[in-house]
Design an enzyme around this catalytic site. Structure first.
Site, short mmCIF file in Angstrom:
data_model
loop_
_atom_site.label_atom_id
_atom_site.label_comp_id
_atom_site.label_asym_id
_atom_site.label_seq_id
_atom_site.Cartn_x
_atom_site.Cartn_y
_atom_site.Cartn_z
N TYR A 511 -16.68 11.11 49.88
CA TYR A 511 -18.02 10.50 49.93
C TYR A 511 -17.87 8.99 49.92
CZ TYR A 511 -17.92 9.35 44.90
OH TYR A 511 -17.62 8.83 43.68
N CYS A 512 -18.91 8.34 50.42
CA CYS A 512 -18.93 6.87 50.38
C CYS A 512 -20.37 6.46 50.15
CB CYS A 512 -18.38 6.30 51.68
SG CYS A 512 -19.37 6.73 53.11
N GLY A 513 -20.73 5.25 50.53
CA GLY A 513 -22.09 4.78 50.26
C GLY A 513 -23.14 5.60 51.00
N GLY A 515 -22.11 7.63 54.07
CA GLY A 515 -21.52 8.69 54.88
C GLY A 515 -20.53 8.22 55.92
N TRP A 540 -23.34 8.64 48.76
CA TRP A 540 -23.73 8.41 47.37
C TRP A 540 -25.23 8.13 47.25
CZ3 TRP A 540 -22.14 8.28 42.37
CH2 TRP A 540 -22.73 7.38 41.49
#
Ligand code: FAD
Length: 835
Positions: A511-513, A515, A540
């Site tokens: 996961y990241c900020g 996608g 996130w």
């Protein structure tokens, strides 16, 4: 001369009459309207209550007199049709206590829908109002103007309920919304409603979810709304907005076919089962082109368009069928816009329609043009044929046009491939060259092609149950500001060098900020042979919005105009945004404007400002980065400074910080990178590489660590020396090897190449362009910021000699030193990175 009688003189009825006249000058047209007004703007009623629409007259688009003068239509207001005789082709009308019969050749029913008023104990109290018509809103306005209520409860959080909540709030009333479902705006999916929940809390609006009204109780202090949970809310006014039901008693009494819920059943030419009788608008149910099943769509657009078709059928014959509504809708909820078209995920589930979905967070326009704001866009499609099924969006700017763009494709049976190729109008103030709608469709294509396994926010627990490693692909700075429990942090720029740390014997959920970076890491890992791997859709941002507390109970307070509410901690009065009992700042207040900068830019600016001021001074930071309000709190938690308040207006956050006295060093922290224990307040980074992306990563980390109060030392060695060489060529005498290195290596930070996908420098050029587009500082700017903020930059003496780099060639502010100076810094450092 054919005679058409129309029952109902607002959206569907008035439009039918107008179109019919344009088609048939000879027709006799009579409209019966039960109320005193025709063709009024029922969609504008909440805004009249709130004072946004100030003049009542503006609600009336037409009058009976204008209908006669302009269209030669006989409009009879205060005239209720009380019976229909389909066989005799007559209606019975009651007007001012008098009844009479009127004949017709064609009859159009457009009676609309009425607000539901279930038999809840106490519901007859005069302070419990509904909103459908002009008299309804006159009553609400009268109560607001004369009784001046301080508190209101809105029951039902659909479009009309929330519009009313906003407009009551605009008048300075303390508003609480009660909703029986677990979300507001049931037309969108839960995670898309979650930002609305948070926004309402930010505005200081009370929100109870999964709680129904049990009773309304009168007492000496006023009215109390008793909820099923046992909560009792005192109020001065209740707006009941729990849905509508078709106003079809008349049709039922006439033997016209209705469905089980009371909607009039029509065919594709909007004909009822009785010859010569048609129906349009909120009262009908027609076949949905998406489900193939009957679906009521009580919206103004379909009512008006059906009216045009039914007039065609009456005047010309059944030539143009109604294709059915796809349910495209939009609403303004305080500063947010929520819009949707087609089917939601829950409707797909209910109807057993196969679907896939993706959530993206694009910008309303090019990031480098001021004022860009991000919005969330969820796209649903059928994985079998790629056909679009629906879309939902929530945000501030540009939400409506994105949903309209998807709706246009959806209505024509378009696919994700059509949307990917959708050619939109682009200039920086309006969009990006690849619009958010294109971008969502690209993601959908990637999923279809198996390039990524897109995981939805509510599948995370299932991945965890399978033993998945949660792999956070954001920067360490972002990770530190908040991450999923148990997650490991390897940013997408580091992943290539840290493959060995990623386990191959368990699933990996990235996961990241939002996608994108998770997807970039996923692609690297897949190509390195990882197979059981997924990427969190919406990142996130979506996950956090959907999994954090949704309600805002207990914020019901005596009336005060809600300016804009804070969302944080005990230093802020709950929900109001107005700090209470705070001592005045000791020194002058410093204002910092970071609008346009993306994370971690605003935090870095904040840190810089806080370093400059004396303890007790307040720093007011303005930011347009939506994540800033959360980051601000996390930053204060780490640095032990005080967040006084966060307010928000039209997408700009204003946060007030107070420098603690004396400033406490940052707290001990841990992260979950194996073998990396973080403690103390120092960080050292060895920059060994001269790859642009690695150098960038090192400065992002350095600036991030600085922003959280750490002392940072960077040690440049071997190829890393290129990063700290001056831009302009310095004339120095060099030996043969020194000249060779000079020729073969990048001369300075501006000449670095990407470690992957460099394509002879094109990759690096593209990366720089992209960074500019996303308003990410250039490497040189990051370096300047780092030097200015006090990062200790040391070039390795030994490697300088080996590679023939002279002292004079190094940038201003870069020291030279040996391994001892590095080890000295590393010895006390909690973070030690090799890039
Ligand atoms: P209506 O426009 O409701 O007209 C029906 C009329 O028939 C009524 O005036 C009624 O008095 C009359 N009538 C009923 N029975 C009889 C009878 N027996 N004899 C004589 N007259 C009769 N939709 C949107 O798309 N966007 C919005 O933003 C939006 N906002 C809204 C806000 C509010 C507060 C409300 C109430 C509705 C809103 N809608 C909105 C819904 C939209 O107004 C309706 O979908 C649309 O008006 C339906 O048109 P209609 O002709 O079927 O019914």
């Amino acid at each position: 001369m054919a005679k058409t009688v129309i029952i109902g003189g607002v959206a569907g009825g008035a439009s039918t009459a107008a179109r019919l006249r344009r088609l048939d000058e000879k027709a006799e047209i009579v409209v019966f309207e039960r109320g005193s007004h025709v063709s009024y703007a029922n969609c504008g009623l909440p805004y009249y209550a709130g004072g946004v629409i100030q003049e009542r007259e503006r609600l009336f688009l037409m009058t009976p007199q204008k209908f006669r003068d302009i269209l030669d239509v006989d409009v009879r207001v205060d005239s209720e049709v009380i019976a229909i005789d389909p066989a005799a082709k007559t209606v019975t009308v009651r007007n001012a206590g008098r009844e009479y019969v009127e004949s017709f050749d064609s009859l159009v029913l457009s009676p609309g829908a009425e607000p539901m008023r279930p038999p809840i104990p106490g519901i007859d109290d005069p302070r419990i109002l509904t909103v459908r018509s002009v008299p309804d809103i006159d009553r609400v306005k009268d109560v607001l103007d004369t009784a001046r209520p301080e508190r209101a409860v809105v029951i039902g959080a659909g479009f009309i309920g929330l519009e009313m909540a906003e407009n009551l709030w605009e008048r300075g009333i303390s508003v609480t919304v009660v909703e029986a479902l677990d979300q507001v705006m049931n037309v969108v999916d839960f995670e898309m409603a979650a930002p609305v929940h948070h926004h309402m809390r930010d505005k200081g609006v009370g929100l109870y979810l999964k709680d129904g009204v049990k009773a309304f109780v009168r007492d000496e202090s006023g009215l109390r709304v008793e909820l099923g949970s046992g909560t009792s809310i005192p109020t001065d006014l209740v707006i009941l907005s729990i849905g509508v039901k078709p106003d079809t008693r008349l049709a039922r009494d006439a033997g016209i076919e209705l469905d089980a819920r009371g909607y009039i059943v029509v065919d594709e030419f909007l004909r009822t089962d009785k010859q010569g009788i048609y129906a349009v608008g909120d009262a009908i149910v027609a076949i949905s082109p998406l489900t193939g099943k009957p679906m009521p769509v009580p919206l103004a657009g379909p009512a008006n368009k059906q009216a045009r078709l039914v007039a065609n059928t009456i005047a010309i014959g059944p030539t143009k069928p109604w294709k059915g509504a796809i349910a495209t809708a939009v609403a303004k909820i305080f500063d947010l816009t929520v819009a949707c078209t087609g089917l939601s995920e829950k409707l797909c589930v209910r109807e057993g329609i196969p679907f896939r979905s993706v959530i993206v967070h694009p910008g309303s326009h090019a990031g480098y043009y001021p004022g860009a704001q991000s919005y969330a866009l969820k796209l649903l499609w059928n994985p079998v044929d790629g056909k679009l099924l629906g879309a939902q969006a929530v945000g501030r700017d540009g939400v409506d046009k994105r949903i309209d763009a998807v709706a246009a494709h959806l209505g024509m049976g378009g696919t994700i491939h059509d949307l990917a190729e959708f050619e939109h109008a682009y200039a920086p103030p309006y969009a990006s060259a690849k619009d958010g709608t294109n971008y969502a469709a690209f993601c959908a294509e990637n999923i279809q092609e198996g390039m990524t396994d897109s995981v939805t926010w509510n599948q995370v627990e299932a991945w965890k149950a399978r033993g998945a490693l949660l792999l956070d692909a954001r920067t360490p700075g972002e990770f530190e500001l908040g991450h999923m429990d148990g997650a490991m942090n390897i940013s997408n720029t580091e992943i290539r060098n840290r493959l060995a740390e990623v386990p191959r014997d368990r699933p990996v959920l990235l996961y990241c900020g939002v996608g994108l970076r998770g997807y970039l890491s996923e692609r690297i890992l897949r190509q390195e042979g990882f197979t059981d791997i997924g990427n969190l859709s919406g990142g996130w941002k979506t996950w956090q919005a959907a999994t954090s507390p949704q309600t805002n109970p207990g914020s019901f307070r005596p009336a005060q105009k809600r300016p804009h509410a804070a969302m944080h901690d005990d230093t802020v009065s709950e929900g109001s945004g107005v700090p209470e009992n705070l001592p005045a700042p000791v020194g002058p207040t410093l204002n910092v404007d970071t609008c346009g900068l993306q994370c971690p830019g605003p935090i870095i600016q904040l840190k810089k400002a806080m370093d400059e001021v004396a303890p007790g001074t307040r720093v007011v930071v303005k930011a347009s980065d939506a994540g800033f309000s959360r980051d601000a709190q996390a930053w204060c938690n780490i640095t032990k400074n005080r967040l006084v308040s966060v307010t928000e207006e039209k997408g700009t956050w204003t946060a007030t910080f107070e420098k603690s006295r004396p400033q406490v060093p940052s707290a001990t922290m841990t992260n979950s990178v194996p073998g990396l224990h973080v403690s103390g307040d120092e960080a050292t980074i060895i920059v060994f590489s001269n790859d642009l992306d690695r150098a960038l990563a090192s400065f992002v980390i350095a600036n991030g660590a600085l922003a959280t109060g750490k002392k940072v030392t960077m040690f440049f060695t071997f190829w890393g020396l290129s990063v700290v060489r001056k831009r302009e060529k310095v004339k120095v005498r060099k030996d043969f090897m020194g000249r060779m290195f000079d020729m073969m290596l990048p001369g300075n930070a501006g000449a670095l190449n990407l470690s992957q996908m460099n394509f002879g420098g094109v990759g690096a050029w593209l990366m720089k362009k992209r960074m500019a587009a996303f308003q990410v500082d250039r490497l040189e700017e990051m370096m300047a910021a780092a030097i200015q903020a006090g990062v200790q930059m040391t070039a390795c003496q030994m490697s300088m000699e080996l590679m023939g780099v002279a002292r004079e060639e190094l940038m201003e502010g870069v020291e030279t030193g040996g391994v001892a100076s590095y080890l000295e810094a590393a010895g006390t450092s909690g973070i030690n990175l090799f890039v």
